[in-house]
Design a protein around this motif. Structure first.
Motif, PDB file in Angstrom:
ATOM      1  N   THR A 102       0.804  -1.230   0.000  1.00 37.97           N
ATOM      2  CA  THR A 102       0.000   0.000   0.000  1.00 37.97           C
ATOM      3  C   THR A 102       0.832   1.273   0.000  1.00 37.97           C
TER       4      THR A 102
ATOM      5  N   HIS B 184      -2.234   8.438   4.472  1.00 32.89           N
ATOM      6  CA  HIS B 184      -2.992   7.379   3.793  1.00 32.89           C
ATOM      7  C   HIS B 184      -2.685   7.550   2.307  1.00 32.89           C
TER       8      HIS B 184
ATOM      9  N   GLY C 118      -4.933   7.789  -0.844  1.00 31.82           N
ATOM     10  CA  GLY C 118      -6.290   7.690  -0.312  1.00 31.82           C
ATOM     11  C   GLY C 118      -6.662   6.291   0.135  1.00 31.82           C
ATOM     12  N   VAL C 119      -5.659   5.405   0.266  1.00 31.01           N
ATOM     13  CA  VAL C 119      -5.877   4.041   0.752  1.00 31.01           C
ATOM     14  C   VAL C 119      -5.429   3.972   2.207  1.00 31.01           C
TER      15      VAL C 119
ATOM     16  N   GLY D   1      -6.846  11.476   1.588  1.00 35.56           N
ATOM     17  CA  GLY D   1      -7.853  10.499   1.940  1.00 35.56           C
ATOM     18  C   GLY D   1      -9.241  10.970   2.311  1.00 35.56           C
TER      19      GLY D   1
ATOM     20  N   GLY E 100     -12.336   8.653   2.235  1.00 33.21           N
ATOM     21  CA  GLY E 100     -11.925   7.258   2.267  1.00 33.21           C
ATOM     22  C   GLY E 100     -12.262   6.648   3.622  1.00 33.21           C
TER      23      GLY E 100
ATOM     24  N   TYR F 109     -11.617   3.132   6.541  1.00 36.13           N
ATOM     25  CA  TYR F 109     -10.920   1.941   7.024  1.00 36.13           C
ATOM     26  C   TYR F 109     -11.897   1.164   7.894  1.00 36.13           C
TER      27      TYR F 109
ATOM     28  N   VAL G 187      -5.399  -2.262  -2.922  1.00 34.65           N
ATOM     29  CA  VAL G 187      -6.457  -1.806  -2.022  1.00 34.65           C
ATOM     30  C   VAL G 187      -6.874  -2.991  -1.155  1.00 34.65           C
TER      31      VAL G 187
ATOM     32  N   ALA H 171     -10.249  -1.634   3.270  1.00 30.34           N
ATOM     33  CA  ALA H 171     -10.096  -0.221   2.917  1.00 30.34           C
ATOM     34  C   ALA H 171     -11.054   0.162   1.797  1.00 30.34           C
TER      35      ALA H 171
ATOM     36  N   PRO I 191     -11.085   3.209  -0.667  1.00 30.42           N
ATOM     37  CA  PRO I 191     -10.190   4.320  -0.997  1.00 30.42           C
ATOM     38  C   PRO I 191     -10.923   5.615  -1.325  1.00 30.42           C
TER      39      PRO I 191
ATOM     40  N   TYR J  74      -9.753   7.443  -3.810  1.00 27.76           N
ATOM     41  CA  TYR J  74      -9.513   7.603  -5.246  1.00 27.76           C
ATOM     42  C   TYR J  74      -8.813   8.926  -5.546  1.00 27.76           C
TER      43      TYR J  74
END
Length: 378
Positions: free
Chosen positions: A107, A130, A133-134, A159, A162, A164, A284, A288, A290, A292
């Motif tokens: 990642t 992040h 954006g992940v 992020g 996004g 988690y 990804v 997660a 994301p 994007y």
């Protein structure tokens, strides 16, 4: 004739001029006007009710975070070497020492397995990004922070929106920072925001942001006059910038949906070529969702990455590399780490290439980019 496709094309929301005109008619041009407050409401709601304050940049949001944490000279902050300079400068300005950690090879986020070996009696915080954006591995990082009584700062420049494990990025640390630079999903040219998840710190965040004064309390009627009560600086963006940003935040679902389409098409149509040429595409994890923000490819080495950039340029596609390892920079070398300390960062930095990715990238333009990439021989 082949159209030239830039790496980024700043987005102007259809309602941007109308929002700016509202600010002009209201004759409130400095910070914290009606548009700013609406942005705060949207950002607070997106972060589970956390306190949100617009700033003039993500850099300034991170500086506010460092002030809020009361960092002093020779405190240590663990940061990824694969990051932007602002991620580190915010703490160095307080006299703190950055301790550079490597990133995960999948990642490109802070490697949670490398953190505890870097913790010392002077460690005060962990700052992470992040990437793309992940989400970083927040459960493990949070567990380590709790075990060693460390603060967590999320540099969430990539992020916004996004998630988690279903929770919004930016809600895991004591504070987080957002970017509204023109290259981000949502922008006002230059801008940012600080998200304060510890409500006990929010009142002080307002003071620091308002030049060290209790002006916000004055406007709420809590004091009959405002005065200098703490350190601080001027971190309020103009109401005109907030109005421009608001027009984009109001279209957040539409913008994010389009960016998801662009990301997934790149991933889908480049996967076979990438596999055949030993090129790594974004990872990804299942937990997660994301934001994007960007789409990258990692080539085997610097030479192949350089050839790819040149080949794409020859076909009218502007592709760029990204961060250089902070621990190997002239400034980073002052803090005593050496080549080989962050091997994944060093390899990734040499090989990473970012493709054009912006809100109004058309299907035809993306087809041109994909055709250009798949014509490259690694």
């Amino acid at each position: 004739m082949t159209r030239s496709i830039p790496f980024n094309r700043p987005y102007v929301a259809p309602d941007a001029l109308a929002r700016i005109e509202q600010a002009l008619h209201a004759r409130h041009f400095s910070g914290d006007g009606p548009a700013t407050k609406q942005c705060h409401e949207i950002l607070s709601a997106a972060h589970n009710g956390a306190g949100a304050l617009l700033t003039t940049s993500c850099t300034h949001a991170l500086e506010l975070a460092a002030l809020l944490l009361d960092l002093v000279r020779d405190d240590e902050v663990i940061v990824p070497s694969f990051a932007f300079t602002s991620t580190v400068n915010a703490f160095v300005l307080r006299g703190a020492r950055p301790v550079f950690a490597d990133v995960r090879p999948d990642t490109l986020n802070l490697d949670e397995k490398r953190i505890e070996e870097l913790v010392t009696e002077r460690t005060r915080a962990i700052c992470l990004i992040h990437y793309a954006g992940v989400a970083a591995e927040m459960e493990s990082i949070g567990r380590i922070a709790k075990a060693h009584d460390l603060e967590v700062v999320e540099d969430n420049a990539h992020g916004l929106f996004g998630k988690y494990r279903g929770a919004p990025l930016g809600t895991f640390g004591t504070v987080s920072a957002l970017s509204f630079h023109e290259t981000k999903n949502f922008s006002c040219g230059e801008g940012g925001a600080i998200i304060v998840n510890d409500r006990a710190l929010f009142d002080r965040a307002e003071v620091l942001r308002e030049k060290g004064t209790n002006r916000a309390a004055f406007f709420r009627g809590f004091v009959d006059k405002y005065t200098w009560v703490d350190v601080g600086s001027s971190y309020l963006p103009s109401e005109l910038l907030a109005a421009f940003l608001l027009a984009q935040l109001e279209r957040r679902e539409e913008i994010q949906q389009r960016r998801r389409q662009i990301f997934e098409r790149y991933q889908r149509e480049l996967s076979s070529w990438a596999s055949q040429n030993g090129v790594q595409l974004p990872c990804v994890p299942n937990d997660a969702s994301p934001a994007y923000h960007l789409f990258y490819m990692i080539f085997p080495d610097l030479d192949s990455r350089t050839r790819a950039i040149q080949a794409l340029r020859g076909r009218g596609v502007q592709a760029v590399f990204h961060y250089l390892p902070l621990h190997l920079s002239p400034m980073g070398q002052r803090f005593g780490q050496a080549r080989g300390d962050c091997p994944v960062t060093e390899r990734v930095s040499d090989g990473l290439l970012r493709l054009p990715f912006f809100n109004e990238l058309t299907d035809a333009e993306q087809s041109q980019v994909i055709d250009a990439v798949t014509s490259v021989t690694v």
